[in-house]
Design an enzyme around this catalytic site. Structure first.
Site, PDB file in Angstrom:
ATOM      1  N   LEU A 155      12.256  65.212  31.489  1.00 17.95           N
ATOM      2  CA  LEU A 155      13.186  66.339  31.453  1.00 17.95           C
ATOM      3  C   LEU A 155      14.126  66.183  32.637  1.00 17.95           C
ATOM      4  O   LEU A 155      13.731  65.691  33.697  1.00 17.95           O
ATOM      5  CB  LEU A 155      12.443  67.686  31.565  1.00 17.95           C
ATOM      6  N   ASP A 156      15.366  66.613  32.474  1.00 13.62           N
ATOM      7  CA  ASP A 156      16.302  66.579  33.594  1.00 13.62           C
ATOM      8  C   ASP A 156      15.790  67.454  34.730  1.00 13.62           C
ATOM      9  O   ASP A 156      15.017  68.406  34.503  1.00 13.62           O
ATOM     10  CB  ASP A 156      17.682  67.092  33.160  1.00 13.62           C
ATOM     11  N   LYS A 157      16.240  67.169  35.925  1.00 11.98           N
ATOM     12  CA  LYS A 157      15.831  67.934  37.103  1.00 11.98           C
ATOM     13  C   LYS A 157      15.958  69.435  36.884  1.00 11.98           C
ATOM     14  O   LYS A 157      15.042  70.201  37.188  1.00 11.98           O
ATOM     15  CB  LYS A 157      16.679  67.511  38.302  1.00 11.98           C
TER      16      LYS A 157
ATOM     17  N   THR B  88      16.181  71.116  34.071  1.00 11.84           N
ATOM     18  CA  THR B  88      15.639  71.623  32.807  1.00 11.84           C
ATOM     19  C   THR B  88      14.165  71.934  33.024  1.00 11.84           C
ATOM     20  O   THR B  88      13.419  71.106  33.547  1.00 11.84           O
ATOM     21  CB  THR B  88      15.793  70.580  31.685  1.00 11.84           C
TER      22      THR B  88
ATOM     23  N   ARG C 215      22.699  68.515  26.279  1.00 15.71           N
ATOM     24  CA  ARG C 215      23.859  68.865  27.096  1.00 15.71           C
ATOM     25  C   ARG C 215      25.123  68.189  26.566  1.00 15.71           C
ATOM     26  O   ARG C 215      26.182  68.816  26.460  1.00 15.71           O
ATOM     27  CB  ARG C 215      23.590  68.479  28.547  1.00 15.71           C
TER      28      ARG C 215
END
EC number: 5.4.99.-
Length: 303
Positions: free
Chosen positions: A135-137, A139, A236
């Protein structure tokens, strides 16, 4: 040392831009450093980064081995949703980086997992033990990690074959008119900004996102997103591509963020998978984080 040989396929392209196009994980600054250090040759001749290719040349890029870095276990609290001898499922907090990378070697989910688990799969190497998907930082939400190589192979295959099901919640700018839809478009590195992803015509990977409108608020929409693929920044990039970037997204929107949230309003709500050892179908859910709940309260006029 890793030695890669290419054939220049475009005339007039800069040498450094050729490298980052053909090696998507390579930053432009690192490509320029390799060229300056003589690690890149064009038809056996060292050239400068701005050298314009004629087309058809043989380009050889030699990359030195990565520096060995010891990743330390850290006593960082984890919100554990499930754990057994093979897997651990956590609700990752917004703002936490998943695994160490250049310049970030502490405070990550991997550092926390090493403290808590001690035993993680080693398939992804020393910097990403146990990490099956990311997961992105900024998210938050459900993530699964593997404690051994058997579990890692099994889970990775489920994600690759689309047998694992992932659902997200997002708050986006604008009023999405259709009740539901499917967004497709190959995703790869942005052609000019290497820190961003984009829908590209060449050298991208196929990506499909299903979305469904949950609530409309005029200038904002609350949506559910389901992934068929798991490309970097997929939701995104796809939501931005249809004119509805995520609220608070620092990379993909210039729209003002009037809400108290740092980073994009995106949450991994649920993950369904088959247990690698027992074969049991399992589903995990992480409640919407407080910052996104606060945005919805404000939009609904609850306060």
């Amino acid at each position: 040392m890793m030695r890669t040989v290419f054939t220049a396929d475009r005339a007039g392209e800069r040498l450094d831009l050729f490298l980052v196009r053909r090696l998507p994980d390579l930053s432009r600054s690192y490509a320029q450093r390799l060229i300056a250090d003589g690690q890149v040759t064009v038809d056996d001749t060292a050239r400068k980064a701005n050298y314009k290719l004629r087309g058809g040349e043989e380009i050889v890029c030699t990359m030195p081995p990565a520096e060995e870095i010891e990743i330390c276990a850290e006593d960082i609290p984890l919100d554990i949703l499930y754990e057994d001898a093979d897997i651990i499922v956590v609700n990752k907090a917004r703002g936490m980086v998943v695994h160490p990378a250049a310049g970030i070697y502490t405070g990550t989910l991997v550092n926390a997992l090493l403290w808590h688990c001690h035993d993680l799969s080693g398939i992804n190497g020393a910097l990403r033990p146990g990490i099956v998907h990311r997961l992105d930082k900024d998210t938050s939400g459900v993530m699964v990690a593997a404690k051994n190589d058997m579990a890692h192979h099994y889970l990775a295959r489920q994600i690759r074959d689309k047998d694992a099901r992932r659902e997200y919640r997002a708050i986006v700018h604008g009023n999405i008119v259709p009740r539901a839809g499917v967004i497709t478009g190959d995703i790869g590195r942005h052609p000019t900004d290497r820190k961003k992803m984009a829908i590209v015509r060449e050298n991208g990977k196929p990506a499909t996102t299903h979305f469904e409108v949950l609530e409309r608020f005029g200038d904002y929409t609350y949506v559910s997103c389901r992934l068929e693929t798991g490309r970097t920044h997929q939701i995104r990039v796809h939501m931005m591509s249809i004119g509805h970037p995520l609220v608070g997204d620092p990379k993909y929107t210039m729209k003002k963020n009037p809400f108290a949230i740092v980073g994009q309003a995106l949450h991994s709500l649920s993950l369904s998978l088959t247990h690698p050892r027992t074969g049991k179908e399992m589903a995990f859910t992480a409640p919407l984080p407080q910052d996104m709940e606060e945005i919805l309260h404000t939009l609904r006029g609850d306060r």
